[in-house]
Write an enzyme that holds these catalytic residues in place. Structure first.
Site, PDB file in Angstrom:
ATOM      1  N   GLY A 137       0.835  -1.206   0.000  1.00 39.27           N
ATOM      2  CA  GLY A 137       0.000   0.000   0.000  1.00 39.27           C
ATOM      3  C   GLY A 137       0.861   1.244   0.000  1.00 39.27           C
ATOM      4  O   GLY A 137       1.009   1.905   1.031  1.00 39.27           O
ATOM      5  N   SER A 139       1.228   3.480  -3.404  1.00 35.78           N
ATOM      6  CA  SER A 139       0.678   4.470  -4.349  1.00 35.78           C
ATOM      7  C   SER A 139      -0.733   4.898  -3.977  1.00 35.78           C
ATOM      8  O   SER A 139      -1.524   4.118  -3.465  1.00 35.78           O
ATOM      9  CB  SER A 139       0.635   3.876  -5.762  1.00 35.78           C
ATOM     10  N   GLU A 254      12.783  -3.886  -3.891  1.00 33.32           N
ATOM     11  CA  GLU A 254      11.705  -4.036  -4.889  1.00 33.32           C
ATOM     12  C   GLU A 254      12.248  -3.942  -6.320  1.00 33.32           C
ATOM     13  O   GLU A 254      11.803  -4.645  -7.212  1.00 33.32           O
ATOM     14  CB  GLU A 254      10.645  -2.950  -4.662  1.00 33.32           C
TER      15      GLU A 254
END
Ligand SMILES: Cc1cc2nc3c(=O)[nH]c(=O)nc-3n(C[C@H](O)[C@H](O)[C@H](O)COP(=O)(O)OP(=O)(O)OC[C@H]3O[C@@H](n4cnc5c(N)ncnc54)[C@H](O)[C@@H]3O)c2cc1C
Length: 383
Positions: A137, A139, A254
């Site tokens: 969570g 963007s 990421e």
């Protein structure tokens, strides 16, 4: 696969092949058994779109997820370089790995770096066993590239925090047990101040998940709304208000993996085979040669990022460079295939068409290309 194709595929682009040969063959064999039993069809972008909880749990049982986590938290205590060998093979197989990908890749490491002992003990073993499925969570409708502008807020409440806000493009939220959440807990002088990271349960009261269907008609991402969602105090990740610094580190995990160059690997294999069939097409051979050389460089970059992680670093700029170059590479593989006759063949349509429709997202998700370039440039200016 013919000789040229075999020579050109990954085991012949030197990166980490030799020391991890045993691990690689274990993963290949496991994925092949599932594929041959008809339990999955290889596809591009499998780390984001192909979800099979049982596949992830079986990998976990073999020590092939949470590989770098300490053994005391259910991990395998291995290196990021070894993990890279496993992730390369899973992507190469186009295997259904979405259930564990986000948790394994970045949430476990973030909790191990910044979480309290209590949070580590509660969450990390559940990621390691494949039981905890995570969505990200970050963007929001007005905060994508400009992530520091998030408006989702968390205010102190008795024993914890109350979260209100709206996240978007949340991959696999509809199947997740947990969410990582970046929220504003204070307003500071700079918008980067006053952000805090949380781990919350997706079945908490006040969480609403709404599907978003993509260009290909698939449902993998969502909008998620939070209305007075209670998050216990123990679920704060790291120091309240210091979330920006932590999330930047997390983004290197990421962005810095093999999925940034290998998400359309099944298409590359088709391109190699088609080039071998078109013996007289010198131009196509030259294009493929260039792509294979770039793949070797990208694999080397992945290896360098993994090695930096093994040294305890969060290699922010290297990971941004890998993602930028990897996205460009994948785009060029698809473009090279587009000029062959193969994509006129309806039987081939699914492999090519699926990758083509997924490709506009490559340069956006995990950070838009322009943003990555400015991140790299800023670092260069500092050195
Ligand atoms: C398939 C997919 C899955 C995703 N999954 C998740 C997820 O699970 N969780 C999550 O939180 N987010 C997720 N995202 C969101 C993703 O991280 C954002 O889309 C991305 O950060 C870009 O933000 P945005 O969409 O708001 O685009 P914007 O920020 O509006 O940017 C649009 C374009 O504007 C330009 N631009 C923007 N800022 C700059 C700048 N500073 N300099 C130069 N040009 C600029 C770039 O060309 C950029 O491509 C996902 C996205 C996709 C496509």
């Amino acid at each position: 696969m013919n000789t040229l194709a075999r020579k050109a595929t990954m085991e012949h682009t030197p990166a980490v092949a030799e020391p991890c040969a045993g691990l690689r063959s274990q993963v290949r064999q496991f994925a092949a058994e599932w594929r041959d039993a008809g339990r999955y069809t290889p596809r591009s972008d499998s780390w984001l779109r192909s979800f099979d909880l049982e596949f992830s749990k079986q990998l976990a049982a073999r020590g092939l997820i949470a590989m770098t986590y300490p053994k005391e938290f259910g991990g395998a205590g291995r290196t990021h370089v070894e993990r890279l060998a496993v992730t390369e093979e899973l992507l190469r197989a186009g295997a259904p790995v979405a259930a564990h990908w986000i948790g394994d890749r970045q949430i476990g490491p973030a909790i191990l770096r910044h979480g309290t002992r209590e949070l580590q003990e509660e969450i990390v073993p559940r990621i390691a066993s494949g039981d905890a499925v995570f969505c990200l969570g970050m963007s929001e409708p007005e905060a994508g590239s400009d992530l520091a502008s998030v408006r989702t807020s968390a205010q102190t409440a008795d024993g914890g925090w109350l979260v209100n806000g709206h996240k978007i493009w949340t991959t696999q939220a509809h199947r997740s047990t947990h969410a990582y959440l970046l929220a504003r807990t204070a307003s500071g002088e700079r918008k980067h101040d006053g952000l805090t990271e949380f781990i919350l349960d997706m079945d908490s009261e006040g969480v609403t998940v709404t599907p978003i269907v993509d260009l290909a008609g698939e449902h993998h991402f969502n909008e998620v709304r939070f209305e007075n969602v209670f998050v216990p105090a123990r679920r704060v990740l790291g120091e309240p208000g210091r979330g920006w610094r932590q999330v930047i580190e997390q983004l290197s995990f990421e962005r810095g993996g093999a999925e940034r160059a290998l998400s359309s690997y099944p298409v590359l294999v088709e391109l190699i085979a088609e080039t071998a069939r078109q013996r007289d097409d010198q131009e196509l051979h030259a294009v493929l040669g260039g792509l294979i050389a770039r793949l070797a460089v990208l694999r080397r970059l992945c290896f360098e990022v993994a090695r930096a992680m093994d040294e305890g670093q969060a290699p922010v700029q290297q990971a941004a460079a890998l993602k930028y170059l990897g996205n460009a590479f994948e785009h060029d593989v698809i473009e090279a295939l587009r000029r062959t006759d193969l994509c006129q063949d309806p039987a081939f349509d699914s492999v090519f068409g699926q990758a083509l429709l997924a490709s506009p997202a490559f340069g956006l998700r995990g950070g838009a290309a322009e943003v990555l370039l400015s991140l790299i440039a800023r670092q260069e200016a500092r050195t």
